[in-house]
Structures are given as structure tokens and as C-alpha cells.
Design a protein around this motif. Structure first.
Motif, PDB file in Angstrom:
ATOM      1  N   TRP A  60      72.282  43.094  67.640  1.00  0.00           N
ATOM      2  CA  TRP A  60      71.373  42.620  66.595  1.00  0.00           C
ATOM      3  C   TRP A  60      72.132  42.230  65.338  1.00  0.00           C
ATOM      4  CZ3 TRP A  60      66.695  41.142  67.759  1.00  0.00           C
ATOM      5  CH2 TRP A  60      66.071  41.682  68.893  1.00  0.00           C
ATOM      6  N   ASP A  61      73.236  42.942  65.082  1.00  0.00           N
ATOM      7  CA  ASP A  61      74.079  42.569  63.943  1.00  0.00           C
ATOM      8  C   ASP A  61      74.694  41.185  64.171  1.00  0.00           C
ATOM      9  OD1 ASP A  61      75.384  43.137  61.433  1.00  0.00           O
ATOM     10  OD2 ASP A  61      77.222  43.497  62.535  1.00  0.00           O
ATOM     11  N   LEU A  62      75.204  40.952  65.381  1.00  0.00           N
ATOM     12  CA  LEU A  62      75.751  39.632  65.716  1.00  0.00           C
ATOM     13  C   LEU A  62      74.682  38.552  65.594  1.00  0.00           C
ATOM     14  CD1 LEU A  62      77.930  40.543  68.833  1.00  0.00           C
ATOM     15  CD2 LEU A  62      78.781  39.567  66.690  1.00  0.00           C
ATOM     16  N   LEU A  63      73.499  38.824  66.131  1.00  0.00           N
ATOM     17  CA  LEU A  63      72.429  37.833  66.085  1.00  0.00           C
ATOM     18  C   LEU A  63      72.077  37.485  64.643  1.00  0.00           C
ATOM     19  CD1 LEU A  63      70.288  36.108  67.466  1.00  0.00           C
ATOM     20  CD2 LEU A  63      68.778  38.120  67.464  1.00  0.00           C
ATOM     21  N   GLY A  64      71.967  38.499  63.785  1.00  0.00           N
ATOM     22  CA  GLY A  64      71.656  38.242  62.383  1.00  0.00           C
ATOM     23  C   GLY A  64      72.702  37.373  61.715  1.00  0.00           C
ATOM     24  N   ASN A  65      73.961  37.657  61.991  1.00  0.00           N
ATOM     25  CA  ASN A  65      75.034  36.864  61.396  1.00  0.00           C
ATOM     26  C   ASN A  65      75.055  35.437  61.915  1.00  0.00           C
ATOM     27  OD1 ASN A  65      77.070  38.507  59.564  1.00  0.00           O
ATOM     28  ND2 ASN A  65      76.319  39.906  61.137  1.00  0.00           N
ATOM     29  N   PHE A  66      74.783  35.261  63.224  1.00  0.00           N
ATOM     30  CA  PHE A  66      74.736  33.907  63.775  1.00  0.00           C
ATOM     31  C   PHE A  66      73.596  33.103  63.144  1.00  0.00           C
ATOM     32  CE2 PHE A  66      76.661  35.636  67.976  1.00  0.00           C
ATOM     33  CZ  PHE A  66      77.927  35.638  67.401  1.00  0.00           C
ATOM     34  N   HIS A  67      72.422  33.735  63.024  1.00  0.00           N
ATOM     35  CA  HIS A  67      71.285  33.061  62.395  1.00  0.00           C
ATOM     36  C   HIS A  67      71.602  32.690  60.943  1.00  0.00           C
ATOM     37  CE1 HIS A  67      68.229  32.934  65.421  1.00  0.00           C
ATOM     38  NE2 HIS A  67      68.099  34.253  65.556  1.00  0.00           N
ATOM     39  N   GLU A  68      72.220  33.622  60.229  1.00  0.00           N
ATOM     40  CA  GLU A  68      72.542  33.362  58.826  1.00  0.00           C
ATOM     41  C   GLU A  68      73.463  32.155  58.699  1.00  0.00           C
ATOM     42  OE1 GLU A  68      74.264  35.857  54.980  1.00  0.00           O
ATOM     43  OE2 GLU A  68      75.110  36.210  56.985  1.00  0.00           O
ATOM     44  N   LYS A  69      74.486  32.096  59.534  1.00  0.00           N
ATOM     45  CA  LYS A  69      75.439  30.992  59.447  1.00  0.00           C
ATOM     46  C   LYS A  69      74.842  29.679  59.921  1.00  0.00           C
ATOM     47  CE  LYS A  69      79.377  34.060  59.865  1.00  0.00           C
ATOM     48  NZ  LYS A  69      80.446  34.583  60.736  1.00  0.00           N
ATOM     49  N   ARG A  81      66.143  43.509  60.402  1.00  0.00           N
ATOM     50  CA  ARG A  81      65.090  44.531  60.383  1.00  0.00           C
ATOM     51  C   ARG A  81      65.132  45.357  61.667  1.00  0.00           C
ATOM     52  NH1 ARG A  81      62.330  44.105  55.913  1.00  0.00           N
ATOM     53  NH2 ARG A  81      61.655  42.102  55.030  1.00  0.00           N
ATOM     54  N   ARG A  82      65.335  44.689  62.790  1.00  0.00           N
ATOM     55  CA  ARG A  82      65.460  45.419  64.055  1.00  0.00           C
ATOM     56  C   ARG A  82      66.714  46.294  64.034  1.00  0.00           C
ATOM     57  NH1 ARG A  82      63.446  44.728  69.294  1.00  0.00           N
ATOM     58  NH2 ARG A  82      63.968  46.653  70.419  1.00  0.00           N
ATOM     59  N   LEU A  83      67.795  45.753  63.484  1.00  0.00           N
ATOM     60  CA  LEU A  83      69.039  46.508  63.360  1.00  0.00           C
ATOM     61  C   LEU A  83      68.841  47.761  62.516  1.00  0.00           C
ATOM     62  CD1 LEU A  83      72.152  46.800  63.617  1.00  0.00           C
ATOM     63  CD2 LEU A  83      72.347  45.286  61.634  1.00  0.00           C
ATOM     64  N   GLU A  84      68.149  47.609  61.395  1.00  0.00           N
ATOM     65  CA  GLU A  84      67.910  48.750  60.504  1.00  0.00           C
ATOM     66  C   GLU A  84      67.178  49.866  61.236  1.00  0.00           C
ATOM     67  OE1 GLU A  84      66.429  49.371  55.909  1.00  0.00           O
ATOM     68  OE2 GLU A  84      65.299  47.999  57.183  1.00  0.00           O
ATOM     69  N   ALA A  85      66.230  49.511  62.101  1.00  0.00           N
ATOM     70  CA  ALA A  85      65.460  50.510  62.841  1.00  0.00           C
ATOM     71  C   ALA A  85      66.318  51.226  63.883  1.00  0.00           C
ATOM     72  CB  ALA A  85      64.271  49.837  63.522  1.00  0.00           C
ATOM     73  N   LEU A  86      67.329  50.536  64.413  1.00  0.00           N
ATOM     74  CA  LEU A  86      68.174  51.112  65.462  1.00  0.00           C
ATOM     75  C   LEU A  86      69.364  51.894  64.918  1.00  0.00           C
ATOM     76  CD1 LEU A  86      68.311  48.073  67.915  1.00  0.00           C
ATOM     77  CD2 LEU A  86      67.140  50.258  68.317  1.00  0.00           C
ATOM     78  N   ALA A  94      72.597  47.114  57.448  1.00  0.00           N
ATOM     79  CA  ALA A  94      71.397  46.273  57.515  1.00  0.00           C
ATOM     80  C   ALA A  94      70.616  46.292  56.199  1.00  0.00           C
ATOM     81  CB  ALA A  94      70.500  46.744  58.661  1.00  0.00           C
ATOM     82  N   ARG A  95      70.535  47.467  55.582  1.00  0.00           N
ATOM     83  CA  ARG A  95      69.795  47.561  54.317  1.00  0.00           C
ATOM     84  C   ARG A  95      70.403  46.654  53.257  1.00  0.00           C
ATOM     85  NH1 ARG A  95      70.880  50.691  50.009  1.00  0.00           N
ATOM     86  NH2 ARG A  95      72.318  52.004  51.200  1.00  0.00           N
ATOM     87  N   LEU A  96      71.729  46.630  53.179  1.00  0.00           N
ATOM     88  CA  LEU A  96      72.404  45.778  52.205  1.00  0.00           C
ATOM     89  C   LEU A  96      72.174  44.299  52.522  1.00  0.00           C
ATOM     90  CD1 LEU A  96      75.842  47.600  51.818  1.00  0.00           C
ATOM     91  CD2 LEU A  96      73.914  47.648  50.233  1.00  0.00           C
ATOM     92  N   LYS A  97      72.241  43.945  53.794  1.00  0.00           N
ATOM     93  CA  LYS A  97      72.050  42.548  54.184  1.00  0.00           C
ATOM     94  C   LYS A  97      70.642  42.076  53.862  1.00  0.00           C
ATOM     95  CE  LYS A  97      75.642  42.894  57.675  1.00  0.00           C
ATOM     96  NZ  LYS A  97      76.009  42.926  59.098  1.00  0.00           N
ATOM     97  N   LEU A  98      69.671  42.927  54.101  1.00  0.00           N
ATOM     98  CA  LEU A  98      68.295  42.584  53.753  1.00  0.00           C
ATOM     99  C   LEU A  98      68.140  42.440  52.242  1.00  0.00           C
ATOM    100  CD1 LEU A  98      66.462  44.959  56.253  1.00  0.00           C
ATOM    101  CD2 LEU A  98      66.394  42.459  56.296  1.00  0.00           C
ATOM    102  N   ALA A  99      68.724  43.368  51.494  1.00  0.00           N
ATOM    103  CA  ALA A  99      68.620  43.310  50.032  1.00  0.00           C
ATOM    104  C   ALA A  99      69.287  42.065  49.474  1.00  0.00           C
ATOM    105  CB  ALA A  99      69.249  44.557  49.418  1.00  0.00           C
TER     106      ALA A  99
END
Length: 335
Positions: A60-69, A81-86, A94-99
């Protein structure tokens, strides 16, 4: 610590494999596509991998970074958000990335697990990246300020100095010749291991910054923190722990990333905090420190753009105010 990380670093600590061969293979292909610049296709493949291994935090961390880029911020936020829950321990930040994308609150303290994992992973290539590629000169600039103040105050040597967030010893190398006992503190075991091989410090401690400071009372003549507080957020708890650990008359010098707004701090997309100039001055005064030097300077470069920061040199009063007040009332004052 004197450290800086590119915001695109992806953590893999202890989570590189999903536990499923097919999911791992698709993730490997996704990383190859991302390295080639096709982040949208990489995100599509990671979606497929996560359908197979939906509990894989690193995926999920990889997916978030790919989407961001790829410019898909909403997709990145959904993944984080899914990453934060896991990720109960917050290793992936994840909290920092969301913020940083205005999708949650960052909090005011250090994201300890994230920072520890980040620098454990980054330690082997830290100096080459920081010094060789990014024009990093903070240890030199802080050391020059210390040398000038030593001359002004007639200080020949320091009995004990503590280098907070010592990293691989870039700041310690500057301090070594003017300190009888030099101690390094860092949250990352890998950073401690890197600097231990150099033999710079008389003692090294793996510890979280505020906890390490709270365990000390009036023992250091000098404290340094080169690009450390950029991961701490609110300065007030750090300074409240730092000041009692300094001897009366002791010096502290540190760097911050700066911004000119009215906010005390804000979280950059790099997941580092920028501190307000006025708020930083106020925090130093509230902590009871005498500001000797306070100036802005270019700390390094990020993607070719200069990063402006604050360089601070301050002193703990030689006589505690409470002791001075007691003395005025007839009590004993210790010099």
C-alpha cells in the motif's frame, strides 16, 4: 544528525515480501515500470498485487507513492489511509503523508517509528547522497558559529558535548578536536553502526531524542543538532528537555528548515517540518535560552532549488533565574 532524505524514498524495512509469489512478482514489475517513469502503469500493477495480498502494508505504501508520482493525489490518499489502518507502529509514515496532502493532522511530535526505519534503510548511502549530491554544509556552518563564539567567550575547549541525531558523524568530525568527551545520540541503529566504525565519539547511544535528554541533568557544555529538529515538529518539548541537560552557561546550536508564514510549523511534502522564524525566536525565549546567533542561510539544494533554513546558537544562563531570585531574597546562589 545532519541528514536529508529525498521525499521519494520508499520504506521496505522488514516488509519487502507480501508472502505471495505472484503478488511479489507483480510488485517487482510495478517497480520496474516506476523506475522507467510510467507511474500510472506501476499503480495499476500494484492494484493487482494488492488484490492478492490486501494486508501487505509495504504494498500500500508503494501504491500510494506510485499514485502520487502519477499525479493521482486522491488515489494516493486512499492507499495511505489503508496503509495507516494496517501499520499500527507507523513505520511507513502514513499519517505524515496524509497530513502533507491536507488529508489529516500531522501531530506535533516526532513520528519515531517512521524516522527510525527511514534512517536504518538510508544509512549505507547517506553521506554520498547528502554531501556529494545535495551540497550539504550545515555541520560546517554550525561549527563556524561555535568557533566564533568560543573565541568571543574565551572558551578553549568543552569538557563534554552531545551531538543529537549524530547520524554518520558529520557534525562529530567537526567537534572532535575541541571536546574532551564527545557523545553521539541517534534513533537509528544503522546510523550508530556506521559512525561507530569511524571512532569519532567517546560514547554512542541509540535513543529517541527527548527521552535521551530527559534522562540527563546539567551535564553538557555543548549540544549540537544538525538537521535533526526538522523531524521533530513542535520545538517546545524538545527545548524543554534540552535546557535542563545543559550545564549553566552551556551552548546549543542547531539548524531548522524555515518558512516566513505566521504558522509555528508546517509539514512539507518531503515529510520534514519547516519552522516559522518568529515562532522559533519565541520558543527559544520561552525555553529560557539567551540567543547569541540567529540567522538564515541556504542549507542545501533539493531538485536544484535552494532550501533556506535557520541557524541558531544559544546559551543557557550561567545562573538559573530561580536561583537568582532566591539569592535576592537572602538565599545562597551557586555560581
Amino acid at each position: 544528525m545532519g541528514r536529508f532524505l529525498e521525499s521519494h524514498v520508499v520504506l521496505t524495512k522488514a516488509f519487502f515480501s507480501s508472502g505471495d509469489v505472484i503478488a511479489d512478482r507483480r510488485a517487482d514489475y510495478a517497480r520496474m515500470l516506476a523506475e522507467g517513469g510510467d507511474h500510472a502503469a506501476a499503480a495499476e500493477l500494484m492494484d493487482q498485487a494488492l488484490e492478492i495480498a490486501p494486508e501487505w502494508a509495504a504494498g500500500w505504501d508503494l501504491l500510494g507513492n506510485f499514485h502520487e508520482k502519477a499525479g493521482n493525489v486522491s488515489g494516493a490518499i486512499s492507499a495511505w489511509r489503508r496503509l495507516e489502518a494496517l501499520d499500527d507502529d507507523g513505520v511507513f509514515g502514513a499519517r505524515l503523508k496524509l497530513a502533507a496532502h491536507n488529508a489529516g493532522a500531522a501531530g506535533e511530535g516526532t513520528a519515531v517509528s517512521y524516522v527510525e526505519a527511514l534512517f536504518d534503510q538510508y544509512a549505507p548511502q547517506f553521506e554520498d547522497s547528502l554531501v556529494g549530491k545535495l551540497g550539504y554544509r550545515v555541520p560546517e556552518m554550525l561549527d563556524a558559529m561555535v568557533n566564533e563564539q568560543m573565541a568571543a567567550l574565551g572558551i578553549e575547549r568543552f569538557a563534554k558535548a552531545i551531538d543529537l541525531g549524530c547520524g554518520t558523524g558529520l557534525m562529530g568530525e567537526k567537534l572532535r578536536e575541541k571536546v574532551d568527551f564527545l557523545e553521539g545520540v541517534d534513533i537509528s541503529a544503522a546510523m550508530i553502526a556506521e559512525t561507530a566504525r569511524k571512532g569519532i565519539y567517546d560514547n554512542l547511544q541509540k535513543a529517541e531524542l527527548v527521552a535521551a535528554l530527559n534522562a540527563r541533568r546539567a551535564e553538557a557544555d555543548l549540544m549540537t543538532a544538525a538537521d535533526v529538529f526538522i523531524y521533530c515538529g513542535d520545538l517546545r518539548p524538545v527545548l524543554a528537555a534540552l535546557v535542563p541537560a545543559l550545564k549553566p552557561g552551556g551552548l546549543v546550536t542547531f539548524s531548522l528548515e524555515a518558512h516566513d508564514g505566521e504558522e509555528a510549523i508546517f509539514l512539507r511534502p518531503s515529510l520534514r517540518y519547516a519552522h516559522g522564524v518568529a515562532a522559533t525566536r519565541d520558543a527559544l525565549v520561552v525555553a529560557g535560552l539567551e540567543v547569541l546567533r540567529f540567522e538564515t542561510a541556504v542549507l542545501r539544494f533539493d531538485r536544484g532549488a535552494p532550501i533556506t533554513g535557520i541557524l541558531v546558537l544559544a546559551r543557557k544562563p550561567a545562573v538559573e533565574l530561580t536561583a537568582a531570585n532566591d539569592g535576592a531574597s537572602g538565599g545562597h546562589v551557586a555560581a
